[in-house]
Motif scaffolding. Sequence first.
Motif, PDB file in Angstrom:
ATOM      1  N   GLY A  59      -6.490   4.965  -3.206  1.00 23.16           N
ATOM      2  CA  GLY A  59      -5.754   3.875  -3.852  1.00 23.16           C
ATOM      3  C   GLY A  59      -5.191   2.912  -2.836  1.00 23.16           C
ATOM      4  O   GLY A  59      -5.332   1.686  -2.958  1.00 23.16           O
ATOM      5  N   SER A  60      -4.582   3.463  -1.808  1.00 23.33           N
ATOM      6  CA  SER A  60      -3.946   2.633  -0.795  1.00 23.33           C
ATOM      7  C   SER A  60      -4.983   1.802  -0.038  1.00 23.33           C
ATOM      8  O   SER A  60      -4.813   0.593   0.155  1.00 23.33           O
ATOM      9  CB  SER A  60      -3.167   3.532   0.172  1.00 23.33           C
ATOM     10  N   ILE A  61      -6.083   2.466   0.356  1.00 22.30           N
ATOM     11  CA  ILE A  61      -7.130   1.738   1.071  1.00 22.30           C
ATOM     12  C   ILE A  61      -7.767   0.706   0.149  1.00 22.30           C
ATOM     13  O   ILE A  61      -8.076  -0.420   0.562  1.00 22.30           O
ATOM     14  CB  ILE A  61      -8.189   2.715   1.647  1.00 22.30           C
ATOM     15  N   GLY A  62      -7.924   1.064  -1.127  1.00 21.59           N
ATOM     16  CA  GLY A  62      -8.495   0.137  -2.103  1.00 21.59           C
ATOM     17  C   GLY A  62      -7.661  -1.129  -2.228  1.00 21.59           C
ATOM     18  O   GLY A  62      -8.182  -2.245  -2.180  1.00 21.59           O
ATOM     19  N   CYS A 103       0.846  -1.197   0.000  1.00 21.67           N
ATOM     20  CA  CYS A 103       0.000   0.000   0.000  1.00 21.67           C
ATOM     21  C   CYS A 103       0.881   1.247   0.000  1.00 21.67           C
ATOM     22  O   CYS A 103       0.577   2.230  -0.685  1.00 21.67           O
ATOM     23  CB  CYS A 103      -0.937  -0.001   1.210  1.00 21.67           C
ATOM     24  N   GLY A 104       1.984   1.209   0.737  1.00 21.27           N
ATOM     25  CA  GLY A 104       2.929   2.328   0.722  1.00 21.27           C
ATOM     26  C   GLY A 104       3.517   2.510  -0.669  1.00 21.27           C
ATOM     27  O   GLY A 104       3.647   3.633  -1.162  1.00 21.27           O
ATOM     28  N   ALA A 105       3.827   1.388  -1.315  1.00 18.71           N
ATOM     29  CA  ALA A 105       4.362   1.440  -2.678  1.00 18.71           C
ATOM     30  C   ALA A 105       3.335   2.086  -3.606  1.00 18.71           C
ATOM     31  O   ALA A 105       3.688   2.896  -4.480  1.00 18.71           O
ATOM     32  CB  ALA A 105       4.702   0.036  -3.160  1.00 18.71           C
ATOM     33  N   THR A 106       2.045   1.750  -3.390  1.00 19.78           N
ATOM     34  CA  THR A 106       0.971   2.336  -4.193  1.00 19.78           C
ATOM     35  C   THR A 106       0.961   3.853  -4.023  1.00 19.78           C
ATOM     36  O   THR A 106       0.883   4.608  -5.001  1.00 19.78           O
ATOM     37  CB  THR A 106      -0.396   1.763  -3.743  1.00 19.78           C
ATOM     38  N   LEU A 153      -9.571  -5.253   8.098  1.00 24.36           N
ATOM     39  CA  LEU A 153      -8.151  -5.225   8.455  1.00 24.36           C
ATOM     40  C   LEU A 153      -7.325  -4.720   7.273  1.00 24.36           C
ATOM     41  O   LEU A 153      -6.427  -3.894   7.432  1.00 24.36           O
ATOM     42  CB  LEU A 153      -7.679  -6.620   8.885  1.00 24.36           C
ATOM     43  N   GLY A 154      -7.681  -5.183   6.062  1.00 26.74           N
ATOM     44  CA  GLY A 154      -6.963  -4.734   4.870  1.00 26.74           C
ATOM     45  C   GLY A 154      -7.091  -3.238   4.665  1.00 26.74           C
ATOM     46  O   GLY A 154      -6.103  -2.537   4.384  1.00 26.74           O
ATOM     47  N   SER A 155      -8.307  -2.710   4.829  1.00 23.73           N
ATOM     48  CA  SER A 155      -8.499  -1.275   4.587  1.00 23.73           C
ATOM     49  C   SER A 155      -7.775  -0.454   5.652  1.00 23.73           C
ATOM     50  O   SER A 155      -7.185   0.590   5.348  1.00 23.73           O
ATOM     51  CB  SER A 155      -9.985  -0.924   4.529  1.00 23.73           C
ATOM     52  N   LEU A 156      -7.776  -0.924   6.894  1.00 23.20           N
ATOM     53  CA  LEU A 156      -7.056  -0.204   7.951  1.00 23.20           C
ATOM     54  C   LEU A 156      -5.545  -0.252   7.688  1.00 23.20           C
ATOM     55  O   LEU A 156      -4.827   0.718   7.961  1.00 23.20           O
ATOM     56  CB  LEU A 156      -7.380  -0.801   9.325  1.00 23.20           C
ATOM     57  N   THR A 157      -5.070  -1.372   7.134  1.00 22.60           N
ATOM     58  CA  THR A 157      -3.654  -1.468   6.788  1.00 22.60           C
ATOM     59  C   THR A 157      -3.318  -0.463   5.686  1.00 22.60           C
ATOM     60  O   THR A 157      -2.250   0.164   5.702  1.00 22.60           O
ATOM     61  CB  THR A 157      -3.310  -2.905   6.336  1.00 22.60           C
ATOM     62  N   GLY A 158      -4.237  -0.298   4.721  1.00 30.57           N
ATOM     63  CA  GLY A 158      -4.037   0.698   3.657  1.00 30.57           C
ATOM     64  C   GLY A 158      -3.911   2.101   4.225  1.00 30.57           C
ATOM     65  O   GLY A 158      -3.023   2.871   3.826  1.00 30.57           O
ATOM     66  N   LEU A 159      -4.784   2.424   5.185  1.00 29.10           N
ATOM     67  CA  LEU A 159      -4.709   3.751   5.805  1.00 29.10           C
ATOM     68  C   LEU A 159      -3.420   3.886   6.621  1.00 29.10           C
ATOM     69  O   LEU A 159      -2.763   4.940   6.615  1.00 29.10           O
ATOM     70  CB  LEU A 159      -5.945   3.969   6.695  1.00 29.10           C
ATOM     71  N   ALA A 160      -3.043   2.801   7.288  1.00 29.29           N
ATOM     72  CA  ALA A 160      -1.803   2.809   8.076  1.00 29.29           C
ATOM     73  C   ALA A 160      -0.603   3.124   7.183  1.00 29.29           C
ATOM     74  O   ALA A 160       0.298   3.880   7.557  1.00 29.29           O
ATOM     75  CB  ALA A 160      -1.611   1.457   8.775  1.00 29.29           C
ATOM     76  N   ALA A 161      -0.606   2.557   5.971  1.00 32.39           N
ATOM     77  CA  ALA A 161       0.499   2.793   5.035  1.00 32.39           C
ATOM     78  C   ALA A 161       0.571   4.271   4.663  1.00 32.39           C
ATOM     79  O   ALA A 161       1.660   4.853   4.576  1.00 32.39           O
ATOM     80  CB  ALA A 161       0.315   1.930   3.789  1.00 32.39           C
ATOM     81  N   VAL A 162      -0.599   4.894   4.455  1.00 35.34           N
ATOM     82  CA  VAL A 162      -0.620   6.329   4.128  1.00 35.34           C
ATOM     83  C   VAL A 162      -0.005   7.123   5.280  1.00 35.34           C
ATOM     84  O   VAL A 162       0.817   8.031   5.069  1.00 35.34           O
ATOM     85  CB  VAL A 162      -2.067   6.816   3.886  1.00 35.34           C
ATOM     86  N   PHE A 163      -0.384   6.764   6.506  1.00 35.55           N
ATOM     87  CA  PHE A 163       0.134   7.484   7.675  1.00 35.55           C
ATOM     88  C   PHE A 163       1.648   7.344   7.776  1.00 35.55           C
ATOM     89  O   PHE A 163       2.357   8.307   8.078  1.00 35.55           O
ATOM     90  CB  PHE A 163      -0.532   6.975   8.961  1.00 35.55           C
ATOM     91  N   ASP A 184       5.492   9.229  -8.880  1.00 38.58           N
ATOM     92  CA  ASP A 184       5.655   8.990 -10.323  1.00 38.58           C
ATOM     93  C   ASP A 184       4.544   9.618 -11.158  1.00 38.58           C
ATOM     94  O   ASP A 184       4.782  10.174 -12.213  1.00 38.58           O
ATOM     95  CB  ASP A 184       5.703   7.480 -10.608  1.00 38.58           C
ATOM     96  N   TRP A 185       3.302   9.478 -10.673  1.00 41.11           N
ATOM     97  CA  TRP A 185       2.172   9.966 -11.465  1.00 41.11           C
ATOM     98  C   TRP A 185       1.726  11.364 -11.057  1.00 41.11           C
ATOM     99  O   TRP A 185       0.836  11.923 -11.682  1.00 41.11           O
ATOM    100  CB  TRP A 185       0.984   8.998 -11.360  1.00 41.11           C
ATOM    101  N   GLN A 186       2.290  11.875  -9.975  1.00 45.14           N
ATOM    102  CA  GLN A 186       1.960  13.229  -9.487  1.00 45.14           C
ATOM    103  C   GLN A 186       0.489  13.384  -9.109  1.00 45.14           C
ATOM    104  O   GLN A 186      -0.086  14.453  -9.237  1.00 45.14           O
ATOM    105  CB  GLN A 186       2.326  14.298 -10.548  1.00 45.14           C
ATOM    106  N   TRP A 187      -0.147  12.303  -8.642  1.00 39.51           N
ATOM    107  CA  TRP A 187      -1.530  12.402  -8.192  1.00 39.51           C
ATOM    108  C   TRP A 187      -1.552  13.034  -6.805  1.00 39.51           C
ATOM    109  O   TRP A 187      -0.553  13.026  -6.094  1.00 39.51           O
ATOM    110  CB  TRP A 187      -2.175  11.023  -8.114  1.00 39.51           C
ATOM    111  N   GLY A 188      -2.730  13.565  -6.437  1.00 34.92           N
ATOM    112  CA  GLY A 188      -2.857  14.210  -5.133  1.00 34.92           C
ATOM    113  C   GLY A 188      -3.048  13.200  -4.007  1.00 34.92           C
ATOM    114  O   GLY A 188      -3.286  12.016  -4.256  1.00 34.92           O
ATOM    115  N   LEU A 189      -2.967  13.717  -2.782  1.00 30.36           N
ATOM    116  CA  LEU A 189      -3.087  12.859  -1.612  1.00 30.36           C
ATOM    117  C   LEU A 189      -4.432  12.124  -1.519  1.00 30.36           C
ATOM    118  O   LEU A 189      -4.464  10.931  -1.221  1.00 30.36           O
ATOM    119  CB  LEU A 189      -2.813  13.680  -0.343  1.00 30.36           C
ATOM    120  N   PRO A 190      -5.588  12.822  -1.781  1.00 31.57           N
ATOM    121  CA  PRO A 190      -6.875  12.110  -1.636  1.00 31.57           C
ATOM    122  C   PRO A 190      -6.950  10.862  -2.511  1.00 31.57           C
ATOM    123  O   PRO A 190      -7.396   9.802  -2.053  1.00 31.57           O
ATOM    124  CB  PRO A 190      -7.893  13.158  -2.097  1.00 31.57           C
ATOM    125  N   LEU A 191      -6.489  10.966  -3.772  1.00 33.07           N
ATOM    126  CA  LEU A 191      -6.517   9.800  -4.646  1.00 33.07           C
ATOM    127  C   LEU A 191      -5.602   8.699  -4.120  1.00 33.07           C
ATOM    128  O   LEU A 191      -5.937   7.510  -4.171  1.00 33.07           O
ATOM    129  CB  LEU A 191      -6.079  10.198  -6.057  1.00 33.07           C
TER     130      LEU A 191
END
Lengths: 306, 307
Positions: free
Chosen positions: B92-95, B71-74, B212-222, B81-88
């Motif tokens: 993506g990470s949670i997805g 998720c961090g890699a995402t 658990l997966g979605s919380l891990t995605g958010l954890a990666a963002v943090f 690389d793609w210059q997308w904003g934080l919300p996306l």
Amino acid sequence: MKKLLLIAACLLAACKPADPSNASGKPKVALVMKSLANEFFQTMAEGAKQHQAAHATDYDLVVSGIKNETDLVEQVALVEQMVAQNVQAIVIAPADSKALVTVLKRAKDAGLLVINIDNKLDATTLQQAGLVVPFVGPDNRAGAKAVGEVLAKKIKAGDEVAIIEGVTTAFNAQQRKAGFEDAMNAAGIKIVSSQSGQWEMEKANGVAAGIVAAHPNVKALLCANDNMALGAAAAVQAAGKAGQMQIIGFDNIAALKPLLADGRVLATADQHGDQLAVFGIEAALNALKDKSAPVDQQTPVHVITK
Amino acid sequence: MRRFSDFLILFTVLVAMIGLFGLLRDTFWSVPTLGNIANRIPALALVATGMTVVMITGGIDLSVGSVLGLCGATVGVMMADWQWGLPLAVLGSIGVGTAIGGTTGALSVKLQLPSFIVSLGMLEMARGLSFLTTNSQTKYIGAAVETLGAPLGGWVISPAFVISLLIVVAGQVVLSQMAVGRYWIAIGANREAALISGVPVNRPRILAHALLGSLTGLAAVFNCSRLGSADPNAGVGFELSAIAAVVVGGTSLMGGYGSIMKSFMGVLIIATLEAGLIQIGASEPMKRVVTGAVIVAAVLADTWRRK
């Protein structure tokens, strides 16, 4: 079921290595790496593949790596597989400076040429095993000392600094730490703490935050690789000490560029990772060609400050 | 009030540890140190919350460390690389995390495979994908991602800490007050009995893994926002820290019993221990020996109390 078996057979055939004792008489060199997941070894392997592509008529190359940098058993098995594949030379970045000696002795006894790159095999162990393996690679201690000297000019004698080490059992981690110490001792700078960040960004971040809190007078963090320097830079920023502390790293990875550019990281060392395996392969090819015994060879390390 | 007194034991352990480290190192009782601990725990707190739920249902997920890395890699690829904003990138990470957690859950529930094995496979796959997506390179993202991890308005606490605290509390409310929480506990306590009593046993389990997966995605963002970069090697061994925190908090490895608030206490204990050992300058071998001993001691204390 038949279909499944057929697919399985095809897969097996695809996995089977090309005939090792190939008719063309080209030597076959095996490059046995540490973790190919690590950017540094990935770069090294890519450099080797490009070199082989440019010299495809001179030799064949088999690149393999282990999953996890400390998985010695897997690397020993890789060396055994390479011996079984009848390669002429093994160029190896050993995951451990002692534990690989026995299997390399077996490889050499089987008639293979062995060249050591990256992490130097332990001299005493080699002697005990009665094995001579030339080391082709950079002097990590001298490299770390050179980066440390750049830092020593920015701060003054008596200042406090801390070292964030790599995995404590790794030889290059020990060498880099020793190199940092050489530079600091020579300049009369005090090392108040030296702890392992396990080569990892997040772990180094925690260690750096703790050191900065426990030693408020620390003027610099000397990190044994760039990933840890990135983690340390984030910790310094979070502590509100950006601009008041210096950070140095080692490896010159691409992600560090912006931090070198704006001064958050003072300097790093470039040991030309993309060429490290190539140096070893060239030494192996030369030795195979004129049937000589290769000798130790030191490769360059440069200090990068922007 | 048994639950409250369990909580009190963990709290006492925590206070004792803070006291001890404070005596050993005078800088430990300070705002920067507490800030350090607070800002470093969001990822572990989120994953421990999800892990508590999965373990209550009688499952386990060993892939969270690798999923954290993927998720961090995402986030790294999307933003650097793609210059997308934080919300996306957050989406993506949670997805990605939800998809992997959901797959683990669906495979183990529908095909009746132990989640231990399925998630072990996921551990390997997610790490491999993390290296593939980043080409094994650390991604530097910079200021664009740092807002969630930076102290709020010059104060010490980051938005990540506040959000994770809210999620921990919300998780506890869902677990102890809502129907799905009751289902999770019933399934973990006795799946046959739950099935006979008309409790849906499949969907809540898949939901637990997806959560658990979605919380891990958010954890990666943090984590990325605290570090300003994405490290494809992030999270190696993280599953063990998460499971340790949950077990220290008294959740049963067999399922059927557990508390998210107590897992959070486990997170605090582990984070405080880690920070304290760094500050007193303990050597690497000592850090490991002491951390292991504290985990075993905390579980022992909890077991004795409940006997």
